[in-house]
Design a protein around this motif. Structure first.
Motif, short mmCIF file in Angstrom:
data_model
loop_
_atom_site.label_atom_id
_atom_site.label_comp_id
_atom_site.label_asym_id
_atom_site.label_seq_id
_atom_site.Cartn_x
_atom_site.Cartn_y
_atom_site.Cartn_z
N CYS A 155 0.83 -1.20 0.00
CA CYS A 155 0.00 0.00 0.00
C CYS A 155 0.87 1.26 0.00
CB CYS A 155 -0.90 -0.02 1.23
SG CYS A 155 -1.90 1.48 1.37
N MET B 62 -0.03 4.13 0.84
CA MET B 62 -0.45 5.00 1.94
C MET B 62 0.13 4.55 3.28
SD MET B 62 -2.18 6.97 0.05
CE MET B 62 -2.96 8.10 1.20
N CYS B 63 0.14 3.22 3.53
CA CYS B 63 0.53 2.73 4.85
C CYS B 63 1.55 1.59 4.83
CB CYS B 63 -0.70 2.33 5.66
SG CYS B 63 -1.42 0.76 5.12
N CYS C 284 -5.90 -2.38 0.10
CA CYS C 284 -5.16 -2.45 1.35
C CYS C 284 -6.07 -3.05 2.42
CB CYS C 284 -4.69 -1.06 1.76
SG CYS C 284 -3.89 -1.05 3.38
N CYS D 84 -7.11 1.97 6.83
CA CYS D 84 -6.66 2.59 5.57
C CYS D 84 -7.62 2.29 4.41
CB CYS D 84 -5.25 2.08 5.25
SG CYS D 84 -4.57 2.69 3.70
N PHE E 185 -7.11 1.62 1.32
CA PHE E 185 -6.79 2.21 0.02
C PHE E 185 -7.13 1.21 -1.09
CE2 PHE E 185 -3.66 2.52 -3.48
CZ PHE E 185 -3.92 3.80 -3.91
ZN LIG Z 1 -2.95 1.07 3.38
#
Ligand SMILES: [Zn+2]
Length: 184
Positions: free
Chosen positions: A23, A25-26, A43, A48, A50
């Motif tokens: 991911c 984002m995380c 994700c 999250c 995503f």
């Molecule tokens: Zn994520």
């Protein structure tokens, strides 16, 4: 600046279309799940969630004329290595489609074009994935024939009865057929 030639094999191209492993984002490892009507990379982190939406690539090309002749380039790269097509290429993030078509034409042929209209918008699929090709109509307003030897072997202007062979890409074939039939 010289750039290294980088050619994806079919397997590598397919891998790029499978989406992220982690991911963005995380950092959690992504999973494939059926969401919003298709299998997509998601994700699994509940904080999250995503979702990666894979989009078609955007390309632009220009059907540019000068004194009744059309500007074509002979390709040195796949897809279509050794075949002829309109000058064009992938759109950058920081330019309009019109600017992309003008830039690609200058880079590949040495000619300056003015965009005068839109021929059509085409969808295509090849081993690299799917794409949308925006085909502009243009006229040559300056410059002179040179070419970018990385992408283009040679450049030429051809009348409707003297087109070189083979021509590659369905969008190019359809546009040239319409031009030869007097419909463009
Ligand atoms: Zn994520």
């Amino acid at each position: 600046m010289a750039t290294k030639e980088f050619h994806l094999t079919e397997a590598q191209a397919a891998a790029t279309r499978q989406g992220f492993n982690f991911c963005p984002m995380c950092g959690t490892p992504m999973e494939t799940r059926h969401v919003f009507g298709q299998n997509r990379r998601v994700c699994p982190n509940s904080e999250c969630h995503f979702v990666q939406f894979l989009d078609p690539k955007l390309t632009t090309a220009v059907f540019a004329e000068k004194e009744g002749k059309v500007l074509l380039v002979k390709r040195t790269m796949n897809p279509g290595k050794g075949s002829w097509c309109f000058p064009g290429g992938f759109m950058e993030m920081n330019e309009s489609p019109q600017a992309s078509a003008i830039r690609e034409c200058k880079e590949e042929t040495g000619f300056d074009v003015e965009i005068t209209g839109l021929v059509d918008v085409f969808y295509y699929q090849d081993y690299r994935g799917s794409g949308v090709a925006i085909m502009y109509r243009g006229k040559i307003v300056g410059g002179h024939a040179t070419h970018n030897p990385v992408e283009v072997e040679t450049v030429g202007l051809f009348g409707p009865d003297e087109l070189p062979e083979p021509i590659v890409f369905e969008s190019n074939l359809q546009t040239l057929a319409a031009w030869q039939a007097g419909k463009l």
